[in-house]
Motif scaffolding. Structure first.
Motif, short mmCIF file in Angstrom:
data_model
loop_
_atom_site.label_atom_id
_atom_site.label_comp_id
_atom_site.label_asym_id
_atom_site.label_seq_id
_atom_site.Cartn_x
_atom_site.Cartn_y
_atom_site.Cartn_z
N HIS A 1 0.83 -1.21 0.00
CA HIS A 1 0.00 0.00 0.00
C HIS A 1 0.86 1.26 0.00
N PRO A 2 0.27 2.39 -0.38
CA PRO A 2 1.02 3.66 -0.32
C PRO A 2 1.38 4.00 1.12
N GLN A 3 2.38 4.88 1.26
CA GLN A 3 2.80 5.26 2.61
C GLN A 3 1.64 5.87 3.40
N GLY B 1 -6.15 7.57 1.27
CA GLY B 1 -6.86 7.24 0.03
C GLY B 1 -7.38 5.81 0.05
N SER B 2 -6.57 4.89 0.57
CA SER B 2 -6.98 3.48 0.63
C SER B 2 -8.18 3.34 1.56
N ARG B 3 -8.16 4.04 2.68
CA ARG B 3 -9.28 3.98 3.63
C ARG B 3 -10.57 4.46 2.96
N TRP C 1 -15.89 3.54 0.68
CA TRP C 1 -16.89 3.79 -0.36
C TRP C 1 -17.34 2.48 -1.00
N PHE C 2 -16.36 1.61 -1.29
CA PHE C 2 -16.67 0.34 -1.93
C PHE C 2 -17.56 -0.53 -1.04
N LEU C 3 -17.15 -0.67 0.22
CA LEU C 3 -17.89 -1.60 1.10
C LEU C 3 -19.32 -1.13 1.36
N HIS D 1 -21.39 4.64 -3.17
CA HIS D 1 -20.44 5.76 -3.23
C HIS D 1 -19.28 5.49 -4.19
N TYR D 2 -18.79 4.25 -4.19
CA TYR D 2 -17.60 3.95 -5.03
C TYR D 2 -17.97 4.07 -6.51
N ILE D 3 -19.07 3.41 -6.89
CA ILE D 3 -19.48 3.42 -8.30
C ILE D 3 -19.80 4.85 -8.76
N ALA E 1 -9.02 -6.36 -11.92
CA ALA E 1 -8.14 -5.56 -12.77
C ALA E 1 -7.40 -4.51 -11.94
N ARG E 2 -8.10 -3.90 -10.98
CA ARG E 2 -7.46 -2.84 -10.18
C ARG E 2 -6.42 -3.41 -9.23
N HIS E 3 -6.47 -4.70 -8.96
CA HIS E 3 -5.46 -5.31 -8.08
C HIS E 3 -4.28 -5.91 -8.85
N LEU E 4 -4.34 -5.91 -10.18
CA LEU E 4 -3.26 -6.54 -10.94
C LEU E 4 -1.89 -5.92 -10.71
N PRO E 5 -1.80 -4.61 -10.42
CA PRO E 5 -0.46 -4.04 -10.16
C PRO E 5 0.20 -4.60 -8.89
N TYR E 6 -0.56 -5.28 -8.04
CA TYR E 6 -0.02 -5.79 -6.77
C TYR E 6 0.06 -7.30 -6.84
N ALA E 7 1.22 -7.85 -6.47
CA ALA E 7 1.40 -9.31 -6.52
C ALA E 7 0.64 -9.93 -5.34
N GLN F 1 -3.20 -13.03 4.79
CA GLN F 1 -2.92 -11.89 5.68
C GLN F 1 -4.08 -10.92 5.67
N ARG F 2 -4.61 -10.66 4.48
CA ARG F 2 -5.72 -9.70 4.42
C ARG F 2 -6.96 -10.24 5.15
N MET F 3 -7.20 -11.53 5.00
CA MET F 3 -8.33 -12.14 5.70
C MET F 3 -8.13 -12.04 7.22
C1 HEM Z 1 -6.50 -10.52 -1.43
C2 HEM Z 1 -5.75 -9.64 -0.83
C3 HEM Z 1 -5.79 -8.16 -1.14
C4 HEM Z 1 -4.71 -7.33 -1.16
C5 HEM Z 1 -3.27 -7.73 -0.89
C6 HEM Z 1 -5.18 -6.00 -1.52
C7 HEM Z 1 -4.38 -4.90 -1.68
C8 HEM Z 1 -4.79 -3.70 -2.19
C9 HEM Z 1 -3.92 -2.59 -2.52
C10 HEM Z 1 -2.41 -2.57 -2.32
C11 HEM Z 1 -4.70 -1.58 -3.00
C12 HEM Z 1 -4.25 -0.18 -3.45
C13 HEM Z 1 -4.55 0.82 -2.36
C14 HEM Z 1 -4.49 2.26 -2.83
O1 HEM Z 1 -4.50 2.54 -4.05
O2 HEM Z 1 -4.46 3.14 -1.95
C15 HEM Z 1 -6.06 -2.07 -3.00
C16 HEM Z 1 -7.15 -1.35 -3.44
C17 HEM Z 1 -8.44 -1.73 -3.23
N1 HEM Z 1 -8.88 -2.91 -2.69
FE1 HEM Z 1 -7.73 -4.47 -2.21
N2 HEM Z 1 -6.55 -6.05 -1.67
C18 HEM Z 1 -6.97 -7.34 -1.45
C19 HEM Z 1 -8.28 -7.77 -1.47
C20 HEM Z 1 -9.38 -6.94 -1.54
C21 HEM Z 1 -10.74 -7.35 -1.26
C22 HEM Z 1 -11.18 -8.75 -0.83
C23 HEM Z 1 -11.52 -6.24 -1.43
C24 HEM Z 1 -13.00 -6.06 -1.28
C25 HEM Z 1 -13.80 -6.89 -0.64
C26 HEM Z 1 -10.64 -5.15 -1.82
C27 HEM Z 1 -11.05 -3.86 -2.12
C28 HEM Z 1 -10.24 -2.87 -2.60
C29 HEM Z 1 -10.72 -1.61 -3.16
C30 HEM Z 1 -12.16 -1.16 -3.29
C31 HEM Z 1 -9.58 -0.89 -3.57
C32 HEM Z 1 -9.53 0.46 -4.26
C33 HEM Z 1 -9.44 0.22 -5.78
C34 HEM Z 1 -9.18 1.51 -6.56
O3 HEM Z 1 -10.13 2.27 -6.77
O4 HEM Z 1 -8.04 1.75 -6.95
N3 HEM Z 1 -9.36 -5.61 -1.86
N4 HEM Z 1 -6.09 -3.35 -2.50
#
Ligand code: HEM
Length: 132
Positions: A44-46, A50-52, A57-59, A68-70, A80-86, A94-96
């Motif tokens: 995550h960013p420092q 923004g992440s909060r 909004w999403f939840l 709110h998110y949409i 797709a939005r998570h693809l930049p993160y491994a 860990q997230r769970m």
């Molecule tokens: C599986 C493990 C997951 C990891 C490691 C992860 C990690 C991350 C990271 C690093 C970001 C970027 C944060 C930022 O831009 O400030 C992000 C964004 C986000 N994540 Fe996850 N995430 C995970 C699963 C999930 C799940 C299960 C949900 C929802 C139930 C979720 C919802 C979101 C949302 C809504 C965003 C913002 C997307 C955007 O607009 O850019 N994530 N996540």
């Protein structure tokens, strides 16, 4: 009103926006504080503001409350939005663990917490984009 409409949503059972915000804040506080979550914290960013906001909004919408998110970003395209993160099994788990700890500390009703954990797991597992 049908039964489905009469039944309170998870959003309502959590206490509406204030409850969702408190859960998200605790989730990110724990991610910041607990060494066990350092692996996902590092993705995550420092600054986590923004992440909060984005997760809050999403939840709200995902749990059956306002979209709110949409309204701000359009279709979530979460995978797709998570693809930049491994993200592999370790990151998913860990997230769970971080979310389950946050739900416990917010003293969510047991049945609600169990149902949400199942739903979070399905989405978290779908985010996996690397082996291991
Ligand atoms: C599986 C493990 C997951 C990891 C490691 C992860 C990690 C991350 C990271 C690093 C970001 C970027 C944060 C930022 O831009 O400030 C992000 C964004 C986000 N994540 Fe996850 N995430 C995970 C699963 C999930 C799940 C299960 C949900 C929802 C139930 C979720 C919802 C979101 C949302 C809504 C965003 C913002 C997307 C955007 O607009 O850019 N994530 N996540």
């Amino acid at each position: 009103m049908s039964d489905a409409e009469a039944r309170p949503s998870a959003f309502e059972r959590l206490g509406g926006e204030a409850g969702v915000r408190a859960l998200v804040d605790r989730f990110y506080d724990l991610m910041d504080l607990e060494p066990a979550y350092a692996g996902i914290r590092a993705l995550h960013p420092q600054q986590l503001e923004g992440s909060r906001d984005k997760l809050f909004w999403f939840l709200c919408g995902w749990l059956g409350g306002p979209n709110h998110y949409i309204d701000r970003f359009g279709h979530p395209r979460l995978r797709a939005r998570h693809l930049p993160y491994a993200i592999g099994i370790a990151e998913r788990d860990q997230r769970m663990a971080c979310m389950i700890q946050a739900m416990q500390e917010q003293q969510l009703d047991d049945t609600l917490a169990r149902r949400l954990a199942e739903a979070f797991f399905g989405t978290a597992d779908f985010m996996r984009n690397k082996g291991g």
